[in-house]
Motif scaffolding. Sequence first.
Motif, PDB file in Angstrom:
ATOM      1  N   UNK A  78       0.697  -1.112  -0.086  1.00 28.44           N
ATOM      2  CA  UNK A  78       0.027  -0.157  -0.016  1.00 28.44           C
ATOM      3  C   UNK A  78       0.882   1.306  -0.035  1.00 28.44           C
ATOM      4  N   UNK A  79       0.312   2.342  -0.495  1.00 30.95           N
ATOM      5  CA  UNK A  79       1.092   3.684  -0.444  1.00 30.95           C
ATOM      6  C   UNK A  79       0.147   4.650   0.372  1.00 30.95           C
ATOM      7  N   UNK A  80       0.584   5.293   1.455  1.00 34.35           N
ATOM      8  CA  UNK A  80      -0.064   6.144   2.053  1.00 34.35           C
ATOM      9  C   UNK A  80       0.505   7.402   2.319  1.00 34.35           C
ATOM     10  N   UNK A  81      -0.301   8.556   2.748  1.00 35.32           N
ATOM     11  CA  UNK A  81       0.290   9.647   3.110  1.00 35.32           C
ATOM     12  C   UNK A  81       0.014  10.221   4.591  1.00 35.32           C
ATOM     13  N   UNK A  82       1.349  10.525   5.230  1.00 37.46           N
ATOM     14  CA  UNK A  82       1.167  10.635   6.781  1.00 37.46           C
ATOM     15  C   UNK A  82       1.630  12.043   6.782  1.00 37.46           C
ATOM     16  N   UNK A  83       1.015  13.244   6.939  1.00 40.90           N
ATOM     17  CA  UNK A  83       1.467  14.505   7.182  1.00 40.90           C
ATOM     18  C   UNK A  83       2.211  14.844   6.072  1.00 40.90           C
ATOM     19  N   UNK A  84       3.635  15.373   5.955  1.00 38.75           N
ATOM     20  CA  UNK A  84       4.521  15.406   4.927  1.00 38.75           C
ATOM     21  C   UNK A  84       5.311  14.157   4.600  1.00 38.75           C
ATOM     22  N   UNK A  85       5.168  13.164   5.040  1.00 42.02           N
ATOM     23  CA  UNK A  85       5.855  11.898   4.456  1.00 42.02           C
ATOM     24  C   UNK A  85       4.861  10.911   3.381  1.00 42.02           C
ATOM     25  N   UNK A  86       5.306  10.221   2.465  1.00 42.68           N
ATOM     26  CA  UNK A  86       4.760   9.271   1.680  1.00 42.68           C
ATOM     27  C   UNK A  86       5.237   7.917   2.460  1.00 42.68           C
ATOM     28  N   UNK A  87       4.314   7.132   2.694  1.00 43.18           N
ATOM     29  CA  UNK A  87       4.580   5.848   3.335  1.00 43.18           C
ATOM     30  C   UNK A  87       4.236   4.591   2.429  1.00 43.18           C
ATOM     31  N   UNK A  88       5.285   3.822   2.077  1.00 43.09           N
ATOM     32  CA  UNK A  88       5.153   2.676   1.218  1.00 43.09           C
ATOM     33  C   UNK A  88       5.499   1.373   2.144  1.00 43.09           C
ATOM     34  N   UNK A  89       4.404   0.676   1.946  1.00 48.79           N
ATOM     35  CA  UNK A  89       4.183  -0.665   3.002  1.00 48.79           C
ATOM     36  C   UNK A  89       4.170  -1.846   2.226  1.00 48.79           C
ATOM     37  N   UNK A  90       5.153  -3.017   2.706  1.00 52.10           N
ATOM     38  CA  UNK A  90       4.910  -4.252   2.190  1.00 52.10           C
ATOM     39  C   UNK A  90       4.610  -5.218   3.371  1.00 52.10           C
ATOM     40  N   UNK A  91       3.775  -6.080   2.862  1.00 56.43           N
ATOM     41  CA  UNK A  91       3.151  -6.759   4.091  1.00 56.43           C
ATOM     42  C   UNK A  91       3.108  -8.390   3.660  1.00 56.43           C
ATOM     43  N   UNK A  92       3.699  -9.285   4.629  1.00 57.38           N
ATOM     44  CA  UNK A  92       3.548 -10.549   4.218  1.00 57.38           C
ATOM     45  C   UNK A  92       2.967 -11.209   5.673  1.00 57.38           C
ATOM     46  N   UNK A  93       2.093 -12.164   5.545  1.00 54.38           N
ATOM     47  CA  UNK A  93       1.429 -12.936   6.491  1.00 54.38           C
ATOM     48  C   UNK A  93       1.230 -14.366   5.995  1.00 54.38           C
ATOM     49  N   UNK A  94       1.750 -14.941   7.156  1.00 52.33           N
ATOM     50  CA  UNK A  94       1.777 -16.569   6.766  1.00 52.33           C
ATOM     51  C   UNK A  94       1.633 -17.367   7.971  1.00 52.33           C
TER      52      UNK A  94
END
Length: 94
Positions: A78-94
Amino acid sequence: MQEEIIRINEKTFVHLINTTKFKSNVITAFLLTDLNRYDVTMNALIPAVLRRGTANLKTMKEMSIKLENMYGAVFDTSVDKMGDKQVIQFYMDS
């Protein structure tokens, strides 16, 4: 629950949280960058491209089959915005 923080460099930390409360394992990576008009589109495209395939798993179908063979693992981004930052998230669940 046990937490351990490992410092890789000045801006990179790994947080390990161990618990026997759950049966699944979760790995999440958050990449924070400054929000600016020149990089915002490219940063948003990176996770989308990586979800489509890799050198070893050329298609989304191959990735899905591999994840299913790993006991139904899930990979998402996912890609989100938090204030003046852009947050790129990678997620793995097993």
